[in-house]
Each structure stands twice: as C-alpha cells, then as structure tokens.
Design an enzyme around this catalytic site. Sequence first.
Site, PDB file in Angstrom:
ATOM      1  N   HIS A  34      56.058  30.176  26.656  1.00  0.00           N
ATOM      2  CA  HIS A  34      57.002  31.316  27.387  1.00  0.00           C
ATOM      3  C   HIS A  34      58.469  31.131  26.881  1.00  0.00           C
ATOM      4  CE1 HIS A  34      59.265  33.786  30.392  1.00  0.00           C
ATOM      5  NE2 HIS A  34      58.041  34.200  30.313  1.00  0.00           N
TER       6      HIS A  34
ATOM      7  N   GLU B  84      57.358  38.763  23.357  1.00  0.00           N
ATOM      8  CA  GLU B  84      58.386  39.112  24.507  1.00  0.00           C
ATOM      9  C   GLU B  84      59.913  38.608  23.833  1.00  0.00           C
ATOM     10  OE1 GLU B  84      56.758  38.368  28.441  1.00  0.00           O
ATOM     11  OE2 GLU B  84      57.115  36.395  27.763  1.00  0.00           O
TER      12      GLU B  84
ATOM     13  N   GLY C 165      63.845  39.841  32.058  1.00  0.00           N
ATOM     14  CA  GLY C 165      64.619  39.634  33.294  1.00  0.00           C
ATOM     15  C   GLY C 165      65.816  40.111  33.236  1.00  0.00           C
TER      16      GLY C 165
HETATM   17  C1  PEP Z   1      58.136  37.387  31.830  1.00  0.00           C
HETATM   18  O1  PEP Z   1      58.215  36.442  32.617  1.00  0.00           O
HETATM   19  O2  PEP Z   1      57.166  37.079  30.873  1.00  0.00           O
HETATM   20  C2  PEP Z   1      58.758  38.422  31.726  1.00  0.00           C
HETATM   21  C3  PEP Z   1      58.289  39.600  30.816  1.00  0.00           C
HETATM   22  O3  PEP Z   1      59.509  38.849  32.586  1.00  0.00           O
HETATM   23  P1  PEP Z   1      60.276  40.378  33.205  1.00  0.00           P
HETATM   24  O4  PEP Z   1      59.233  41.277  33.383  1.00  0.00           O
HETATM   25  O5  PEP Z   1      60.827  40.267  34.417  1.00  0.00           O
HETATM   26  O6  PEP Z   1      61.105  40.613  32.068  1.00  0.00           O
END
Ligand code: PEP
Length: 252
Positions: free
Chosen positions: A96, A168, A174
């Site tokens: 992550h 991501e 976030g």
């Molecule tokens: C995550 O923690 O993988 C994430 C995508 O967070 P958020 O949805 O809060 O952006």
Amino acid sequence: MRKSFVAGNWKMNTDVNSGVKLAEGVVSGCNDLAGKIDIAVCPPFVYLQQVGKALQTSHIALGSQDIYFEQKGAFTGEISASMLKDVGCTYAICGHSERRHVIGETDDLINKKVQAAITGGILPIFCVGELLDERKANKTAEVVTRQMKKGLAGLTEEKMAAVTVAYEPVWAIGTGLTATPQQAQEVHALIRKLLAEMFDRKIADTIRIQYGGSVKPDNARELMNQEDVDGLLVGGASLKADDFVAIVKASV
Ligand code: PEP
C-alpha cells in the site's frame, strides 16, 4: 468475465466495538449480493479475529493490511501468512502507498511479501501508483512499470493467478481528489498490457485490477464502467457501512 472485487481498507481506524459494528453493517447491507461480487474488509491486525467472527456466516472475506515474508521466528512486531490464515484471512494488502511512502517499503520487500502471501495461501492485493510529482513529470507509466516488474518478479503464471492488482495514484489517496475515469482507465490498460508481457494473455485477461483513491458512492459507478477497472480499493469511505455498501452496490 472478471468478477468485480471491492475491498475496504480500514487503515489504523476503529476499535473492537466500532469495527464489529461496521462489519455487521457491511454484512447486512450486502446480504443479497452473494455470488454477484467479491467483497473484503481489511481491519487492523488486532481486530481481525473479532471482525472475522462478525463476517463468519457471510460471503464477505477478511483481509489484512500487510503481511511479513518470513514464516516465523525473531521478527518482532511482524505477522506471517500462516498467522493470517489461522485467524481466517483470505487476502493481504501488499505494498500500500502508505507502507511504501510513510513506512519506507521497497519494491524488493513488497515482492517478498507478495511471494510469501501466495506460498502461505493468502491472496495478495498488490498496490502500485505514482506520486503527484511523478504524474506531473509524466512519469506515471515509468513508475507503475517499475513497481509492477519488481513487485511481481519471479512469480510463475500459476502463482500470479492469486494476485489482485490495485492501481492507487498516491495523489488521490485520502485527498478527496479522484483520478478521472479516463486517467484510471489509461493506467489500468497499461497494467493489463504489462501483465500480458510479463506473463501471458490469459493472466492479463483474468487478473482483476482495482482502482483506489478517494472512491465514494457517487464516483464508484463511473470508475467501474471503465473497461479495465474490475474493482475498487476503498479507504475513508469504507469506514461508514452505508457508504461502503453503496460503493459495493454501484460495482455489481
Ligand atoms: C486506500 O487506503 O487504499 C485508499 C484508496 O484510501 P481513500 O479511499 O481514503 O483515498
């Protein structure tokens, strides 16, 4: 056809009671979706067992937010694949962005975690994604390609079948900024092309690629409508059962 897969990453949030309540809310909200979509929640390590109990009679899987690559021994503070299996985990998030950029995990370490997860019978959710500066410098493809090649190095086709990839973009996590569906699709298509090059067409066609980064009930469907977006990894919005359930329902 790739079955959609939505996972909630609770990060370092909840306590025993609120975590169990949240899990119960997800179970009751997703009750009628068995067989239609894969769903997982990833609470903090210390709540895995209690949350697992709340999920027991449901089709919702339990996942961890991390894993260590050694099997057992003198690795203070770490958790192995067999321990995760022992408490009922199906999935483990590997690499992550918060572990890459806050804790300092490298591509090589993440590769060991992915390998150890699969060997230990845990399905990795392998995360990749570029920083804002990297996107601004047109380095998204370069960064994601490096993360894919190093993070999945040495995997056989057979092992690769256990993996879900999560794209991501770090600038969207976030922050309330979401990649546009077009931006997400562009990188997901690149990831699928890389999977075909690194493994084979069958792997590329069957591996699920989740998008993560400020997914909310009102943007989930548009993201899921993209050809190569097969699921969502949800952080903040997975902490409210109603929002998470709405995201899941928009993804079926
Ligand atoms: C995550 O923690 O993988 C994430 C995508 O967070 P958020 O949805 O809060 O952006």
